[in-house]
Design an enzyme around this catalytic site. Sequence first.
Site, PDB file in Angstrom:
ATOM      1  N   LYS A   1       0.810  -1.227   0.000  1.00 19.71           N
ATOM      2  CA  LYS A   1       0.000   0.000   0.000  1.00 19.71           C
ATOM      3  C   LYS A   1       0.839   1.271   0.000  1.00 19.71           C
ATOM      4  O   LYS A   1       0.345   2.330  -0.341  1.00 19.71           O
ATOM      5  CB  LYS A   1      -0.963   0.009   1.196  1.00 19.71           C
ATOM      6  CG  LYS A   1      -2.072  -1.024   1.047  1.00 19.71           C
ATOM      7  CD  LYS A   1      -3.257  -0.728   1.937  1.00 19.71           C
ATOM      8  CE  LYS A   1      -4.369  -1.753   1.691  1.00 19.71           C
ATOM      9  NZ  LYS A   1      -5.509  -1.575   2.568  1.00 19.71           N
TER      10      LYS A   1
ATOM     11  N   LYS B   1      -7.758 -12.464  -7.401  1.00 21.76           N
ATOM     12  CA  LYS B   1      -8.883 -12.457  -6.467  1.00 21.76           C
ATOM     13  C   LYS B   1      -9.887 -11.357  -6.819  1.00 21.76           C
ATOM     14  O   LYS B   1      -9.499 -10.303  -7.316  1.00 21.76           O
ATOM     15  CB  LYS B   1      -8.368 -12.216  -5.038  1.00 21.76           C
ATOM     16  CG  LYS B   1      -8.198 -13.505  -4.257  1.00 21.76           C
ATOM     17  CD  LYS B   1      -7.765 -13.262  -2.837  1.00 21.76           C
ATOM     18  CE  LYS B   1      -8.928 -12.991  -1.908  1.00 21.76           C
ATOM     19  NZ  LYS B   1      -8.543 -13.055  -0.483  1.00 21.76           N
TER      20      LYS B   1
ATOM     21  N   LYS C   1     -12.210  -5.194  -4.363  1.00 25.09           N
ATOM     22  CA  LYS C   1     -12.907  -3.908  -4.341  1.00 25.09           C
ATOM     23  C   LYS C   1     -12.242  -2.923  -5.292  1.00 25.09           C
ATOM     24  O   LYS C   1     -12.894  -2.080  -5.886  1.00 25.09           O
ATOM     25  CB  LYS C   1     -12.849  -3.303  -2.930  1.00 25.09           C
ATOM     26  CG  LYS C   1     -13.754  -3.972  -1.923  1.00 25.09           C
ATOM     27  CD  LYS C   1     -13.685  -3.278  -0.560  1.00 25.09           C
ATOM     28  CE  LYS C   1     -14.498  -4.080   0.466  1.00 25.09           C
ATOM     29  NZ  LYS C   1     -14.430  -3.537   1.824  1.00 25.09           N
TER      30      LYS C   1
END
Length: 328
Positions: A110, A193, A196
């Site tokens: 991140k 995967k 979002k």
Amino acid sequence: MKRVFSGVQPTGQIHLGNYITMKNFVKQQEDKDCIYCVVNMHSITLPQDPVILRDRTVELAALYLAIGIDPKKVTLFVQSQVSAHAELAWILNCFSYMGELNRMTQFKDKSAGKDVVTTGLFTYPVLMAADILLYDTHYVPVGNDQKQHLELARDIAIRFNNKFGETFVVPEPMIAKVEDGARIMAFDDPNQKMSKSNPNEFSKITLLDTPSKVKKSIMRATTDSDMTIKYDLINKPGVSNLLTIYSQFSGMRISEIESKYENEGYGSLKKDLVEIVNQELSKIQTEYNRILESGEVLDVLKAGRERAHELSTVVLDRVKNKIGFLTF
Ligand code: LTN
């Protein structure tokens, strides 16, 4: 009764992968003391629009209720409303090491390429440890992406216990199996995967999607050219993903679904899956709208906050006593 704690961030929309995880939360409520938290303090480790954050917080709580979380069995609350989380996080920050936080892969991902990285993002896993340790939690349902954070929470608990004597319960992970829907993949790329943050809207289905959006996403889902309906994660990840979702929504075993479609093509599997998903989403959406309109979600959050406050105060005082803070 064993205690379970889990948190979900009120950011982005809840997709099918999240939903299948949350359905597992519903199962746990039958025989465990479950504490489910809307972790809005974790959300502000990245920039958020205040209006959207507030709306999403209530909406996520309503969604929990709409999928079957029973407020009589579960404690559902918002993290920022129980100040013990911030307090314990600070204390644990003083027992965590820069080196171990630097090794967190989620932090590395991140923060990569950002000009500005907040210390909140860096100490995010310490806040998560505080969430868990505040409730004498035995089990934490976690996906693979959170395993390292849970391991850190255990390390911090053990370190503290060694220094000050038995204080924290050392939590165990509860890791869902792939067959139980632990890895729902993106429709457009079954090797990734469902996420979002994927910008392709047809890569995922969210719980508040319209029937036509559901239909498009499933009908366009990447499969393979072999045409047989068989669960094979290595060679047929796309079809396997559809079978997993089918199984989770219908309650049928994967082998039963394979036999049912033995002489059929992908088209009929997909068409039926659209029906099944839309039926369930429509029930959830009706319930969700009713809960939001009636305002009952706010009553649930108030009651949840009361119980969370009571439970966490006991543990926080235990910690304060150990480290030499006043508790009167
Ligand atoms: N980091 C988690 C959310 C989270 C959590 C927790 C999960 C915050 N605190 C405590 C389990 C237990 C995530 O982003 N999935």
